[in-house]
Design a protein around this motif. Structure first.
Motif: not given
Lengths: 289, 275
Positions: B246-262
């Motif tokens: 992700p290039r935009h910081p907001y996209t990065r923030e959104l992705l990092e906030a997703i709890p992946l099942p790990d």
């Protein structure tokens, strides 16, 4: 270790149909235990049985629920009122319906504190303000004066977390507390629950359908399907070495943004059939109530 | 050639005034100049958090909202300001699937008539032709033909959403806009509906706009993704690229906030308790 909540072979029926089929689980003090399953698996029924708020048509056929070593399976209304809030508290799913829309936030928190501690108005108000600080609400004085509809979803959930922790309960039932929130807000709310839980050494039964949330916040977990426990253990064991095919299938059916589309596999029909057959066989062995 | 071209699209709606005020109501800018194109047969995910304008964008493209500026071209035709009767012809080619099939399916009609309604609205067909087309539609979404005689409340959530999909496909549209159509479903049902949509998209050559708050679901279904924040596009590109880098910081923030099942004990500690 001291189990705050211990459920043993709990069987509940509704209108003669089994909804919980000998469910057992334990939540030790200071642990977060995930209760996972799809709709109809019975996870909410377990939560309601612990809180003593089963639907009118539900009957506890057999089994035991113990809280802090004491049996609470068939507690009276009076006993339940004494227990809820102080011993066991709830963080509900939907912060809009859990708060009374007609009253200001302050009123709703002060009520709880006066009821449980017999505090006077001024003392209760001071305590409410302190609680707002605890859940890291900015401008707590303003929030206390506001009505629920004036707050965002995340803010309302913080208020409910404050109410749940208000009496420093030993056990908290969290029923999908972050499901209705945006992901960034969800992460903050989970962080807050974890932070308060660790500080107070509270036991938490965390009910959710979201495997990702369980992986991030829970220590141990139980997977329910059709009112039966199909998998239990530490989250590390359940996620890294799932024993049951259903747990594996649920994981394979959960989409992940970091994996290509082809990685997603729906739950195999044969497995769903097998699970349904096992539930039917269970009913045949134990008889419908 | 692009099937859909959206340029500088803006939407302003009248806001709720707080308290009694006189004079003109405040207008709130919901969409602040959106640009994107969509090719025939391509699928685009529109993602964002609540209030980002993703639902409004879908509704403006299909002209349920009147845009306040910018243009929408569909199949090489300017449709931004078409009047009601000209829009009616267009509805055949652009269909929408709604989030909650329980409230978008008439509870007092059986599934058969629900699926036949769009057919009656556009073509004169004999009764036998209609019955046959309804059966085809049920086949298409893998529901038993006998479901034509059932009422919506007799169906499960996943089955109702299949009916919603079948109804949207009744007139063989070129573009389908689906708004949060898997959010209320269980994981296993969701996976089935996603698999169904993927196969329909390929078999029918549909263009799909898939609006969702769930980036993982978008990854499963879409070729490209567009990230909205407060009515503006912060990032768009192929899913593979955007989700990996992700290039935009907001996209990065959104992705990092997703709890992946790990299992990852540090995931929660990475954010401050204080918002």
């Amino acid at each position: 270790m001291n189990d705050m909540l211990a459920i043993e072979a709990l069987r509940i029926t509704i209108a003669g149909r089994n909804v919980l089929r000998d469910v057992s689980l334990a939540v030790p003090q200071g642990h977060v235990h995930g209760l996972v399953g799809e709709s109809g698996a019975g996870k909410t029924m377990v939560a309601r049985a612990v809180l003593g708020i089963l639907p009118a048509a539900a009957r506890v056929i057999s089994g035991h629920i113990a809280f802090d070593g004491a049996e609470i399976t068939h507690m009276s209304e009076r006993e339940r009122r004494a227990l809820l809030g102080r011993g066991i508290a709830l963080i509900p799913q939907d912060p809009m319906t859990a708060l009374n829309p007609a009253f200001r936030i302050e009123h709703q928190i002060v009520d709880v504190l006066r009821h449980h501690f017999g505090l006077g108005r001024t003392a209760a108000r001071a305590q409410a303000l302190e609680l707002m600080h605890q859940v890291h609400i900015r401008a707590p004085e303003r929030v206390l004066r506001q009505f629920p509809h004036e707050l965002s979803g995340g803010m309302r959930q913080r208020v409910l977390i404050a109410i749940a922790f208000a009496c420093r309960p030993k056990l908290i039932i969290a029923d999908e507390p972050s499901t209705a929130l945006d992901v960034t807000v969800q992460r903050q709310v989970l962080r807050l629950i974890k932070h308060l839980q660790a500080r107070e050494n509270t036991a938490v039964l965390f009910v959710t359908h979201n495997l990702g949330v369980v992986a991030k916040i829970c220590d141990t977990m139980t997977v329910l399907h059709a009112g039966r426990v199909v998998e239990e253990g530490s989250v590390e064991a359940c996620f890294e070495r799932p024993a049951h095919a259903y747990t594996r299938a649920l994981m394979a059916a959960t989409p992940r943004y970091d994996q290509p589309a082809a990685a997603l596999a729906p739950v195999p029909e044969a497995l769903s059939r097998d699970l349904a057959d096992e539930a039917t066989a269970w009913d045949a062995r134990h008889g419908a109530a | 050639m692009a099937l859909l071209e959206v340029q500088g699209l803006k939407l302003a709606l009248r806001g709720h005034s707080s308290g009694l005020r006189f004079g003109r109501a405040r207008r709130i800018e919901i969409l602040k100049g959106i640009d994107f194109t969509l090719d025939a047969g391509e699928s685009l995910g529109i993602v964002g958090e609540s209030g980002s304008g993703k639902t409004s964008l879908g509704r403006t493209i299909i002209r349920l909202h009147e845009p306040s500026a910018g243009s929408v071209r569909f199949a090489d035709r300017e449709i931004t300001h078409l009047n009601a009767s000209a829009l009616r012809g267009l509805r055949k080619d652009m269909q929408m699937i709604f989030q909650d099939p329980m409230s978008s399916l008439n509870p007092r009609r059986r599934i058969g008539p629900i699926l036949a309604q769009p057919l009656h609205a556009f073509d004169r067909r004999t009764k036998a032709e209609t019955v046959q087309r309804v059966a085809q539609l049920l086949d298409l979404v893998a529901l038993p033909r006998s479901f034509a005689a059932r009422y919506p409340h007799e169906l499960s959530g996943g089955q109702r959403q299949r009916v919603g999909i079948a109804r949207a496909l009744a007139l063989e549209p070129k573009l389908v806009i689906a708004d949060e159509i898997v959010s209320g479903l269980d994981v296993s049902t969701q996976a089935q509906i996603l698999a169904l949509l993927r196969s329909l998209k390929e078999r029918l050559g549909l263009a799909l706009i898939f609006i969702s708050h769930d980036l993982s679901v978008v990854r499963v279904l879409c070729d490209r993704v567009l990230v909205l924040l407060a009515g503006e596009v912060v990032e768009q590109g192929p899913c593979e690229e955007v989700f990996r880098k992700p290039r935009h910081p907001y996209t990065r923030e959104l992705l990092e906030a997703i709890p992946l099942p790990d299992v990852d004990p540090d995931w929660l500690d990475a954010v401050a308790v204080d918002p």
